[in-house]
Design an enzyme around this catalytic site. Structure first.
Site, PDB file in Angstrom:
ATOM      1  N   GLU A   1     -23.781  18.111  21.188  1.00  0.00           N
ATOM      2  CA  GLU A   1     -22.262  17.995  21.072  1.00  0.00           C
ATOM      3  C   GLU A   1     -21.678  17.638  22.675  1.00  0.00           C
ATOM      4  O   GLU A   1     -21.192  18.157  23.487  1.00  0.00           O
ATOM      5  CB  GLU A   1     -21.201  19.608  20.491  1.00  0.00           C
TER       6      GLU A   1
ATOM      7  N   LYS B   1     -23.303  16.085   7.963  1.00  0.00           N
ATOM      8  CA  LYS B   1     -23.928  17.201   8.856  1.00  0.00           C
ATOM      9  C   LYS B   1     -25.239  16.747   9.295  1.00  0.00           C
ATOM     10  O   LYS B   1     -25.046  16.453  11.287  1.00  0.00           O
ATOM     11  CB  LYS B   1     -23.913  18.598   8.543  1.00  0.00           C
TER      12      LYS B   1
ATOM     13  N   HIS C   1     -10.025  21.844  13.737  1.00  0.00           N
ATOM     14  CA  HIS C   1     -11.136  23.579  14.997  1.00  0.00           C
ATOM     15  C   HIS C   1      -9.611  23.911  15.720  1.00  0.00           C
ATOM     16  O   HIS C   1     -10.212  25.037  15.814  1.00  0.00           O
ATOM     17  CB  HIS C   1     -11.984  23.383  15.087  1.00  0.00           C
TER      18      HIS C   1
ATOM     19  N   LYS D   1     -26.534  25.227  15.574  1.00  0.00           N
ATOM     20  CA  LYS D   1     -25.802  26.246  16.638  1.00  0.00           C
ATOM     21  C   LYS D   1     -25.567  27.530  16.371  1.00  0.00           C
ATOM     22  O   LYS D   1     -25.471  28.260  15.122  1.00  0.00           O
ATOM     23  CB  LYS D   1     -24.037  26.308  16.787  1.00  0.00           C
TER      24      LYS D   1
ATOM     25  N   ARG E   1     -38.522  34.223  24.562  1.00  0.00           N
ATOM     26  CA  ARG E   1     -37.925  32.927  24.246  1.00  0.00           C
ATOM     27  C   ARG E   1     -37.686  31.673  23.585  1.00  0.00           C
ATOM     28  O   ARG E   1     -38.259  30.745  23.694  1.00  0.00           O
ATOM     29  CB  ARG E   1     -38.680  32.004  25.731  1.00  0.00           C
TER      30      ARG E   1
ATOM     31  N   ARG F   1     -20.720  15.145  17.807  1.00  0.00           N
ATOM     32  CA  ARG F   1     -20.674  16.162  16.972  1.00  0.00           C
ATOM     33  C   ARG F   1     -19.608  17.107  16.817  1.00  0.00           C
ATOM     34  O   ARG F   1     -19.206  17.872  16.069  1.00  0.00           O
ATOM     35  CB  ARG F   1     -21.660  16.896  17.637  1.00  0.00           C
TER      36      ARG F   1
ATOM     37  N   ASN G   1     -15.736  19.288  14.290  1.00  0.00           N
ATOM     38  CA  ASN G   1     -14.597  20.377  14.664  1.00  0.00           C
ATOM     39  C   ASN G   1     -13.065  19.474  14.492  1.00  0.00           C
ATOM     40  O   ASN G   1     -11.776  20.399  14.335  1.00  0.00           O
ATOM     41  CB  ASN G   1     -14.719  20.372  15.795  1.00  0.00           C
TER      42      ASN G   1
ATOM     43  N   HIS H   1      -8.248  27.912  15.401  1.00  0.00           N
ATOM     44  CA  HIS H   1      -9.214  28.321  16.663  1.00  0.00           C
ATOM     45  C   HIS H   1      -8.204  29.664  17.133  1.00  0.00           C
ATOM     46  O   HIS H   1      -7.816  30.280  17.649  1.00  0.00           O
ATOM     47  CB  HIS H   1     -10.291  28.061  17.870  1.00  0.00           C
TER      48      HIS H   1
ATOM     49  N   GLU I   1     -14.651  23.652   4.631  1.00  0.00           N
ATOM     50  CA  GLU I   1     -15.737  22.785   5.032  1.00  0.00           C
ATOM     51  C   GLU I   1     -15.742  21.854   4.614  1.00  0.00           C
ATOM     52  O   GLU I   1     -15.867  20.964   4.862  1.00  0.00           O
ATOM     53  CB  GLU I   1     -16.380  23.922   5.765  1.00  0.00           C
TER      54      GLU I   1
ATOM     55  N   HIS J   1     -11.774  32.009   8.072  1.00  0.00           N
ATOM     56  CA  HIS J   1     -12.770  30.602   9.018  1.00  0.00           C
ATOM     57  C   HIS J   1     -12.367  29.274   8.609  1.00  0.00           C
ATOM     58  O   HIS J   1     -11.554  28.531   8.585  1.00  0.00           O
ATOM     59  CB  HIS J   1     -13.880  31.381   9.815  1.00  0.00           C
TER      60      HIS J   1
HETATM   61  N1  GLY Z   1     -19.960  23.732  12.776  1.00  0.00           N
HETATM   62  C1  GLY Z   1     -19.996  23.326  14.125  1.00  0.00           C
HETATM   63  C2  GLY Z   1     -20.992  22.315  14.493  1.00  0.00           C
HETATM   64  O1  GLY Z   1     -21.945  22.711  13.966  1.00  0.00           O
HETATM   65  O2  GLY Z   1     -21.420  21.490  14.682  1.00  0.00           O
END
Ligand code: GLY
Length: 371
Positions: free
Chosen positions: A239, A229, A250, A145, A123, A243, A247, A254, A187, A268
């Site tokens: 998010e 960031k 993106h 993430k 956990r 957040r 993107n 995607h 990025e 990417h």
């Molecule tokens: N790569 C986008 C984020 O970490 O929210």
């Protein structure tokens, strides 16, 4: 060169990101400060293991830490259930306990998978990110993430699990291929475009030197990206709002990645760069920003020798309606509506679901016609 530090100030889950050349050699001392058993498990991939694992393990041993490593196959396909199971079972076999530390040592694939394994093992155990690609140093290793891909789509299985420490050794970037480096640079550019026009100005001036190996410029670019960031993640860790600014580019990216089968036809970061150019084109066509802005974005990407347009992607692609359909499968779809990150200018992005379908189709149709 002294390392720079960015602090991610999340209540109860705060951590530092250290940035600079030579941090790998000091990893043992940094890890020892975190406490826990003096035995750490390293999850990496075979390419990174061949290049850098001995250096990491020597540094750990010098600080009195023993270590074992699991080297997974390199590549996006590794972010799957089977490799996750293998990793979790390996960590259990290593008797990793709650207070122990797992090291994610590699690019975005390893960071995401090892971070997710750490999130679900007992956990939740602590983990440290030691990102080796530019993309991982400026994006995926920061912000918590973690996850794997499903046959249905990318990153659909995962958890938010913040690392306890990030060590971004910028000397490691010297072993990247120019293509991988520039993909990560996509990025970096994204940060300037979404929220810091002065940073974009600086990248226009210093980007070529940075790509050629200027270490001070690399450290500055990684630090500014991580700082931006961190600021966004502190405001909106999971998010619910801001957040999503991260993107930028993106939604287009995607769809293009899905259309190219997540293959090396399009990396990417390359898709992010093309996606940013398309997002600015769409913004200009909607009258949100001036037509000079998309031209300036494209000019910088072109100067850097990067992919700029859909035309730069080799091989066949679906038509505009097909690409729009692929966008509809994106995680960012909310109540059936596509969410875009658009811009009022360079450094001034915002989130909206209010984008006419025909405008998106128009941008895609013209971009495909340029092929
Ligand atoms: N790569 C986008 C984020 O970490 O929210």
């Amino acid at each position: 060169m002294i390392a720079e530090t960015v602090h991610v100030d999340l209540p109860g889950r705060a951590y530092d990101i250290h940035i600079g050349p030579g941090l790998l050699d000091q990893a043992g001392a940094s890890l020892a400060e975190l406490g826990g058993r003096r035995h750490v498990c390293v999850v990496t991939d075979k390419n990174v293991a061949d290049l850098h694992l001995a250096q990491l393990q020597t540094g750990l041993a010098e600080a009195g830490l023993t270590s074992e490593a699991l080297a997974l196959p390199p590549g996006e396909a590794t972010k799957c259930w089977a490799e996750l199971e293998r990793t979790v079972e390996w960590l259990l076999a290593q008797r990793v306990e709650r207070g122990d530390i797992v090291i994610a040592f590699g690019g975005g694939v390893i960071g995401d998978l090892a971070g997710f394994a750490a999130a679900i093992l007992r956990r939740g155990v602590r983990f440290v990110q030691i990102p080796t690609s530019l993309l991982a140093q400026v994006d995926s290793s920061v912000g918590g993430k973690t996850g794997i891909n499903s046959p249905t789509g990318k990153n659909l299985i995962g958890a938010f699990h913040q690392p306890s420490l990030v060590l971004a050794d910028t000397a490691l970037l010297g072993t990247l291929t120019p293509r991988d480096f520039l993909a990560g640079y996509g990025e970096v550019v994204k940060y300037g475009l979404l929220g810091d026009a002065a940073f974009f100005d600086w990248l226009e001036a210093e980007g070529p030197a940075l790509a050629a190996g200027d270490m001070a410029a690399r450290v500055r670019a990684v630090k500014r990206s991580c700082q931006m960031k961190a600021d966004i993640v502190q405001r909106d860790e999971t998010e619910q709002g801001d957040r999503a600014l991260l993107n930028l580019g993106h939604t287009f990216c995607h769809a293009l990645e899905a259309a190219t089968g997540y293959s090396d036809r399009l990396l990417h970061g390359e898709g992010v760069a093309i996606g940013c150019a398309l997002a600015f084109e769409l913004s200009a066509r909607m009258g949100l920003c001036s037509q000079e802005d998309p031209s300036r974005v494209r000019a910088h990407l072109r100067d850097m020798g990067m992919k700029v347009d859909i035309a730069d992607i080799p091989g066949d692609l679906p038509d505009a309606a097909g690409l729009l359909d692929l966008m509809g499968q994106d995680k960012k779809v909310k109540d059936g509506k596509l969410r875009f990150i658009l811009a009022r200018g360079i450094g001034d992005a915002f989130i909206t679901s209010d984008v006419p379908r025909d405008k998106v189709l128009g941008v895609l149709t013209d971009a495909l016609a340029g092929r």
